[in-house]
Design a protein around this motif. Structure first.
Motif, PDB file in Angstrom:
ATOM      1  N   ASP A  94       0.848  -1.187   0.000  1.00  0.00           N
ATOM      2  CA  ASP A  94       0.000   0.000   0.000  1.00  0.00           C
ATOM      3  C   ASP A  94       0.885   1.238   0.000  1.00  0.00           C
ATOM      4  OD1 ASP A  94       0.267   1.105   2.932  1.00  0.00           O
ATOM      5  OD2 ASP A  94       0.018  -1.062   3.124  1.00  0.00           O
ATOM      6  N   PRO A  95       0.326   2.421  -0.258  1.00  0.00           N
ATOM      7  CA  PRO A  95       1.169   3.619  -0.404  1.00  0.00           C
ATOM      8  C   PRO A  95       2.089   3.906   0.777  1.00  0.00           C
ATOM      9  CG  PRO A  95      -1.026   4.062  -1.222  1.00  0.00           C
ATOM     10  CD  PRO A  95      -1.086   2.702  -0.601  1.00  0.00           C
ATOM     11  N   ALA A  96       1.579   3.818   2.003  1.00  0.00           N
ATOM     12  CA  ALA A  96       2.410   4.131   3.173  1.00  0.00           C
ATOM     13  C   ALA A  96       3.544   3.127   3.325  1.00  0.00           C
ATOM     14  CB  ALA A  96       1.546   4.162   4.431  1.00  0.00           C
ATOM     15  N   SER A  97       3.227   1.858   3.154  1.00  0.00           N
ATOM     16  CA  SER A  97       4.248   0.811   3.264  1.00  0.00           C
ATOM     17  C   SER A  97       5.285   0.947   2.159  1.00  0.00           C
ATOM     18  CB  SER A  97       3.589  -0.565   3.212  1.00  0.00           C
ATOM     19  OG  SER A  97       4.570  -1.583   3.176  1.00  0.00           O
ATOM     20  N   ALA A  98       4.835   1.183   0.930  1.00  0.00           N
ATOM     21  CA  ALA A  98       5.765   1.315  -0.198  1.00  0.00           C
ATOM     22  C   ALA A  98       6.690   2.508  -0.007  1.00  0.00           C
ATOM     23  CB  ALA A  98       4.992   1.444  -1.503  1.00  0.00           C
ATOM     24  N   ALA A  99       6.154   3.617   0.498  1.00  0.00           N
ATOM     25  CA  ALA A  99       6.982   4.797   0.750  1.00  0.00           C
ATOM     26  C   ALA A  99       8.048   4.502   1.796  1.00  0.00           C
ATOM     27  CB  ALA A  99       6.113   5.969   1.180  1.00  0.00           C
ATOM     28  N   ARG A 100       7.670   3.754   2.842  1.00  0.00           N
ATOM     29  CA  ARG A 100       8.649   3.384   3.871  1.00  0.00           C
ATOM     30  C   ARG A 100       9.743   2.492   3.277  1.00  0.00           C
ATOM     31  NH1 ARG A 100       3.969   2.764   7.135  1.00  0.00           N
ATOM     32  NH2 ARG A 100       3.996   0.501   6.790  1.00  0.00           N
ATOM     33  N   GLN A 101       9.360   1.574   2.426  1.00  0.00           N
ATOM     34  CA  GLN A 101      10.338   0.696   1.790  1.00  0.00           C
ATOM     35  C   GLN A 101      11.297   1.494   0.906  1.00  0.00           C
ATOM     36  OE1 GLN A 101       8.339  -2.723  -0.163  1.00  0.00           O
ATOM     37  NE2 GLN A 101       6.651  -2.323   1.234  1.00  0.00           N
ATOM     38  N   ALA A 102      10.758   2.454   0.162  1.00  0.00           N
ATOM     39  CA  ALA A 102      11.598   3.281  -0.710  1.00  0.00           C
ATOM     40  C   ALA A 102      12.583   4.103   0.117  1.00  0.00           C
ATOM     41  CB  ALA A 102      10.720   4.195  -1.562  1.00  0.00           C
ATOM     42  N   LYS A 103      12.096   4.712   1.189  1.00  0.00           N
ATOM     43  CA  LYS A 103      12.973   5.501   2.057  1.00  0.00           C
ATOM     44  C   LYS A 103      14.047   4.632   2.698  1.00  0.00           C
ATOM     45  CE  LYS A 103       9.547   9.043   3.289  1.00  0.00           C
ATOM     46  NZ  LYS A 103       8.700   9.580   4.383  1.00  0.00           N
ATOM     47  N   ARG A 104      13.640   3.447   3.133  1.00  0.00           N
ATOM     48  CA  ARG A 104      14.598   2.549   3.784  1.00  0.00           C
ATOM     49  C   ARG A 104      15.691   2.120   2.800  1.00  0.00           C
ATOM     50  NH1 ARG A 104      11.134  -0.489   6.028  1.00  0.00           N
ATOM     51  NH2 ARG A 104      10.995  -2.142   4.481  1.00  0.00           N
ATOM     52  N   LEU A 105      15.316   1.819   1.565  1.00  0.00           N
ATOM     53  CA  LEU A 105      16.300   1.433   0.555  1.00  0.00           C
ATOM     54  C   LEU A 105      17.259   2.578   0.270  1.00  0.00           C
ATOM     55  CD1 LEU A 105      17.197  -0.775  -1.477  1.00  0.00           C
ATOM     56  CD2 LEU A 105      15.621   0.258  -3.131  1.00  0.00           C
ATOM     57  N   ALA A 106      16.714   3.795   0.150  1.00  0.00           N
ATOM     58  CA  ALA A 106      17.551   4.958  -0.118  1.00  0.00           C
ATOM     59  C   ALA A 106      18.507   5.232   1.038  1.00  0.00           C
ATOM     60  CB  ALA A 106      16.683   6.177  -0.392  1.00  0.00           C
ATOM     61  N   GLU A 107      18.013   5.137   2.266  1.00  0.00           N
ATOM     62  CA  GLU A 107      18.851   5.394   3.433  1.00  0.00           C
ATOM     63  C   GLU A 107      19.905   4.311   3.616  1.00  0.00           C
ATOM     64  OE1 GLU A 107      15.940   5.750   6.465  1.00  0.00           O
ATOM     65  OE2 GLU A 107      15.320   7.781   5.848  1.00  0.00           O
ATOM     66  N   GLN A 108      19.532   3.076   3.337  1.00  0.00           N
ATOM     67  CA  GLN A 108      20.473   1.969   3.470  1.00  0.00           C
ATOM     68  C   GLN A 108      21.696   2.159   2.586  1.00  0.00           C
ATOM     69  OE1 GLN A 108      18.767  -1.845   2.477  1.00  0.00           O
ATOM     70  NE2 GLN A 108      20.730  -2.915   2.551  1.00  0.00           N
ATOM     71  N   HIS A 109      21.470   2.718   1.398  1.00  0.00           N
ATOM     72  CA  HIS A 109      22.568   2.856   0.443  1.00  0.00           C
ATOM     73  C   HIS A 109      23.026   4.302   0.251  1.00  0.00           C
ATOM     74  CE1 HIS A 109      22.399  -1.362  -0.608  1.00  0.00           C
ATOM     75  NE2 HIS A 109      21.098  -1.274  -0.720  1.00  0.00           N
ATOM     76  N   GLY A 110      22.490   5.229   1.050  1.00  0.00           N
ATOM     77  CA  GLY A 110      22.965   6.600   1.030  1.00  0.00           C
ATOM     78  C   GLY A 110      22.708   7.343  -0.259  1.00  0.00           C
ATOM     79  N   VAL A 111      21.537   7.109  -0.885  1.00  0.00           N
ATOM     80  CA  VAL A 111      21.210   7.795  -2.138  1.00  0.00           C
ATOM     81  C   VAL A 111      19.993   8.686  -1.938  1.00  0.00           C
ATOM     82  CG1 VAL A 111      22.209   5.982  -3.580  1.00  0.00           C
ATOM     83  CG2 VAL A 111      19.786   5.869  -2.980  1.00  0.00           C
ATOM     84  N   ASP A 112      19.921   9.736  -2.721  1.00  0.00           N
ATOM     85  CA  ASP A 112      18.789  10.654  -2.652  1.00  0.00           C
ATOM     86  C   ASP A 112      17.838  10.491  -3.826  1.00  0.00           C
ATOM     87  OD1 ASP A 112      19.436  12.142  -0.257  1.00  0.00           O
ATOM     88  OD2 ASP A 112      21.138  12.926  -1.376  1.00  0.00           O
ATOM     89  N   GLU A 113      18.107   9.498  -4.660  1.00  0.00           N
ATOM     90  CA  GLU A 113      17.250   9.246  -5.814  1.00  0.00           C
ATOM     91  C   GLU A 113      17.087   7.744  -5.996  1.00  0.00           C
ATOM     92  OE1 GLU A 113      17.192   9.989 -10.686  1.00  0.00           O
ATOM     93  OE2 GLU A 113      18.447  11.245  -9.397  1.00  0.00           O
TER      94      GLU A 113
END
Length: 358
Positions: A303-322
């Protein structure tokens, strides 16, 4: 290993990777029309880039010629950057690639990305057919060919050394007013190291591999040499994504792609992409189910909230802003053949949750 931290006030950038999928009952014209519509939606929603892949002789993929599709998409959009994810360089002469993208940059100034890959993007038979034309390049010359393309895209072009000792000037276009942004793509240590040594931006193909991202990005960042193209490492990664109102709906929409990728990985015959209804009826074996369960854990899915959390977590894990998402949601039997509503909905829901307009 120390991962660069994203700034607290930085807004995550989202981009799109499109293979121009062809589903059951669709023809290439309808699939292309659906991708044009998807690119226009991404443009309106504030996505940063829209890249198209290069694959050959696949029943489910219409993205065979990035330069042609980029020209079409650039003419139908306004702000979004349009590029290749990527041009598979062994299939092309460097001069031809440089000429194509110099013209694209001239037609859409400041909006063209040239993403370059080292893999052939095809099976051995297709590679052999391409080699017969004499227009391909030796994969072992990949670093030299990348350098040649960069030089040819510059306003001054390149100098070809003749056997006589004279230099012959060579340009990709007569009077370049700008140059496309060049990125190296890959899912291996080799591509990461090469991008670092050239001082080029780098993209890790996480949507395809799903493994080795941490090591590749560390190699790229630690070995990066500042250049005229970038004064510091610039990198992002890709991820498959399906977003819907509920997690169950998202999984159902992802199933056609998951089954298709399982067939690809297990060397089973490939056809057009199944519809959601066909995927639900598919009888799968234990090996396919095992692959699906492994693969789905690497998707941005829910769902949108879960998907957004997953996207943020992936970005933070690898230190990317895109992040560049490949929206792989399937279509229902009743969906218009020249549209992909669930892929559009994935872009809309994720953009709204992450507030790309902030």
């Amino acid at each position: 290993m120390k991962i660069p931290q994203r700034g607290l006030h930085q807004v995550m950038k989202l981009s799109v990777l499109d293979l121009v999928p062809v589903r059951t009952g669709q023809n290439s014209a309808q699939a292309l029309a659906a991708s044009v519509r998807l690119a226009q939606r991404a443009d309106a929603l504030g996505y940063t880039r829209y890249w198209v892949a290069e694959h050959h002789n696949m029943p489910s993929v219409a993205s065979t010629n990035p330069a042609v599709i980029i020209a079409l998409l650039a003419s139908r959009t306004t702000n979004i950057r349009v590029g290749s994810g990527g041009v598979m360089l062994p299939n092309h002469a460097p001069l031809v690639v440089a000429e194509q993208f110099a013209l694209l940059e001239a037609a859409a100034p400041g909006r063209i990305d040239l993403g370059i890959g080292r893999a052939p993007g095809s099976d051995p038979v297709v590679t052999a057919v391409l080699n017969q034309s004499g227009a391909t390049s030796d994969v072992n010359r990949f670093p030299n060919n990348v350098s040649d393309i960069i030089a040819l895209l510059g306003p001054d072009g390149a100098a070809v050394q003749l056997t006589s000792g004279k230099e012959y000037p060579l340009r990709s276009t007569p009077a370049a007013a700008g140059t496309p942004e060049v990125w190296l793509l890959g899912s291996s240590d080799y591509s990461a190291g090469l991008a670092a040594s050239f001082g080029l931006p780098y993209v890790f193909a996480n949507h395809f591999s799903g493994q080795g991202a941490e090591r590749a990005l560390e190699i790229y960042r630690s070995g990066f040499e500042p250049s005229a193209y970038a004064d510091k490492p610039r990198t992002f990664m890709t991820a498959n994504a399906v977003v819907a109102a509920t997690a169950d709906e998202a999984y159902a929409l992802a199933l056609p792609n998951l089954q298709h990728m399982a067939r690809l990985r297990t060397n089973k015959p490939l056809g057009m992409l199944a519809t959601v209804e066909d995927a639900e009826r598919e009888q799968t074996d234990a090996l396919t189910e095992e692959f699906i369960q492994q693969a789905v854990s690497r998707y941005i899915l829910g769902d949108p909230a879960s998907a957004a959390r997953q996207a943020k977590r992936l970005a933070e894990q690898h230190g990317v802003d895109e992040l560049m998402i490949s929206p792989v949601a399937g279509s229902f039997d009743a969906d218009p053949l020249d549209q992909t509503p669930a892929r559009e909905r994935t872009l809309e829901l994720l953009a709204a949750e992450l507030d790309l307009t902030a």
